[in-house]
Enzyme design. Structure first.
Site, PDB file in Angstrom:
ATOM      1  N   CYS A 115       0.877  -1.175   0.000  1.00  0.00           N
ATOM      2  CA  CYS A 115       0.000   0.000   0.000  1.00  0.00           C
ATOM      3  C   CYS A 115       0.906   1.213   0.000  1.00  0.00           C
ATOM      4  O   CYS A 115       1.666   1.422   0.960  1.00  0.00           O
ATOM      5  CB  CYS A 115      -0.920   0.011   1.218  1.00  0.00           C
ATOM      6  SG  CYS A 115      -1.873   1.549   1.399  1.00  0.00           S
ATOM      7  N   THR A 125       0.149   4.499   0.134  1.00  0.00           N
ATOM      8  CA  THR A 125      -0.216   5.542   1.086  1.00  0.00           C
ATOM      9  C   THR A 125       0.199   5.183   2.506  1.00  0.00           C
ATOM     10  O   THR A 125       0.553   6.054   3.303  1.00  0.00           O
ATOM     11  CB  THR A 125      -1.724   5.814   1.020  1.00  0.00           C
ATOM     12  OG1 THR A 125      -2.111   6.022  -0.348  1.00  0.00           O
ATOM     13  CG2 THR A 125      -2.100   7.048   1.817  1.00  0.00           C
ATOM     14  N   THR A 158      -3.195   8.037  -5.026  1.00  0.00           N
ATOM     15  CA  THR A 158      -4.241   8.677  -4.232  1.00  0.00           C
ATOM     16  C   THR A 158      -3.859  10.135  -4.007  1.00  0.00           C
ATOM     17  O   THR A 158      -2.682  10.509  -4.048  1.00  0.00           O
ATOM     18  CB  THR A 158      -4.401   7.988  -2.865  1.00  0.00           C
ATOM     19  OG1 THR A 158      -3.192   8.151  -2.106  1.00  0.00           O
ATOM     20  CG2 THR A 158      -4.718   6.507  -3.026  1.00  0.00           C
ATOM     21  N   LYS A 187     -11.533  -1.346  -5.676  1.00  0.00           N
ATOM     22  CA  LYS A 187     -11.919  -1.706  -4.311  1.00  0.00           C
ATOM     23  C   LYS A 187     -13.348  -2.242  -4.257  1.00  0.00           C
ATOM     24  O   LYS A 187     -13.689  -3.026  -3.373  1.00  0.00           O
ATOM     25  CB  LYS A 187     -11.780  -0.488  -3.394  1.00  0.00           C
ATOM     26  CG  LYS A 187     -10.324  -0.098  -3.114  1.00  0.00           C
ATOM     27  CD  LYS A 187     -10.240   1.091  -2.181  1.00  0.00           C
ATOM     28  CE  LYS A 187      -8.802   1.475  -1.879  1.00  0.00           C
ATOM     29  NZ  LYS A 187      -8.076   0.444  -1.111  1.00  0.00           N
ATOM     30  N   CYS A 225      -0.298   3.448  -6.759  1.00  0.00           N
ATOM     31  CA  CYS A 225      -1.352   2.935  -5.873  1.00  0.00           C
ATOM     32  C   CYS A 225      -1.536   1.474  -6.255  1.00  0.00           C
ATOM     33  O   CYS A 225      -1.609   1.154  -7.454  1.00  0.00           O
ATOM     34  CB  CYS A 225      -2.653   3.706  -6.044  1.00  0.00           C
ATOM     35  SG  CYS A 225      -4.025   3.009  -5.076  1.00  0.00           S
TER      36      CYS A 225
END
Length: 255
Positions: A83, A85, A127, A167, A197
């Protein structure tokens, strides 16, 4: 014997599954026993990383540290976090464990250096929180790169929408949107768009996009770093050292 890799996943679940698949694909193995041991701990209830950064919502750090503890108890020897972020909290996570944590941006840096040509003008598809936190800009500072992102309206309608669609289990819809975002970056002279991302490569792969070949897949870069760490740990080659070593933080150019 291969060292065991721990994966702190669930951010999101499909991206975690994609990352594990890429570990398998990047392993030079001829039978089951030649693959590296991997323990995946998927915590989809970790609070939203983007909300925490942008809106000062509930921090995901305590839950991520709980995940680290579970992996420590399982006797893994290094950790990867698929991930981008989440790497906003990289330093705090490193302080919370004695285990080495592979850094996804350092893995991308190694991938850029391995390319047959040396791109200087990078595109970032990520993001909004990854962009705002300068996770890539600062980690790649000092390498002479410039960065371009899509216009705000395109980021919202194409990039962020594509992430959300993956998602939601609708990666093909996201893939078509993302293709348009990538093409717009290429039209602006970007040499290497970075899929920063872990949902984004899932989107492009779901439609068999030809644009994958010109993009840098951060998930695959991290998978390569994980395989290199496990298979070559005894000698700690330069690639692995680069991914584990902390980078100097300094401002970078953006456009």
């Amino acid at each position: 014997m291969h060292s065991t890799l721990g994966v702190l996943g669930g951010m999101g679940p499909l991206a975690t599954a994609d990352f594990y698949r890429k570990i398998v694909e990047e392993t030079d193995a001829h039978c089951d026993q030649e693959h590296i041991p991997v323990l995946v701990y998927s915590l989809p209830d970790i609070p939203c990383r983007s909300t925490a950064i942008m809106d000062r919502g509930r921090s995901p750090l305590p839950r991520m540290i709980e995940g680290l503890r579970k992996l420590e108890q399982a006797k893994v020897e290094a950790i990867a976090i698929p991930c981008n972020t989440a790497h906003y909290w990289y330093r705090d996570l490193c302080k919370a464990t004695s285990l080495p944590i592979l850094h996804i941006v350092d893995a991308v840096a190694v991938e850029l250096q391995r390319m047959s040509y040396q791109p200087r003008h990078l595109g970032l598809l990520a993001t909004e929180s990854t962009l705002a936190a300068r996770i890539y800009h600062d980690r790649l500072a000092g390498h002479g790169y410039s960065f371009t992102v899509n216009a705000p309206d395109d980021r919202e309608k194409l990039v962020v929408r594509a992430i959300n669609l993956v998602k939601q289990g609708r990666p093909q819809e996201g893939g078509h949107l993302l293709e348009l975002a990538v093409r717009k970056l290429l039209d602006r002279g970007v040499e290497a768009p970075i899929l920063a991302c872990t949902e984004l490569p899932v989107a492009l792969e779901s439609i068999g996009s030809s644009l994958l070949s010109c993009c840098v897949d951060a998930s695959r870069a991290l998978a390569k770093a994980a395989v290199a760490w496990s298979t070559e740990r005894a000698g700690m080659p330069a690639m692995t050292r680069a991914v584990l070593a902390p980078s100097r933080l300094a401002p970078a150019q953006s456009s």
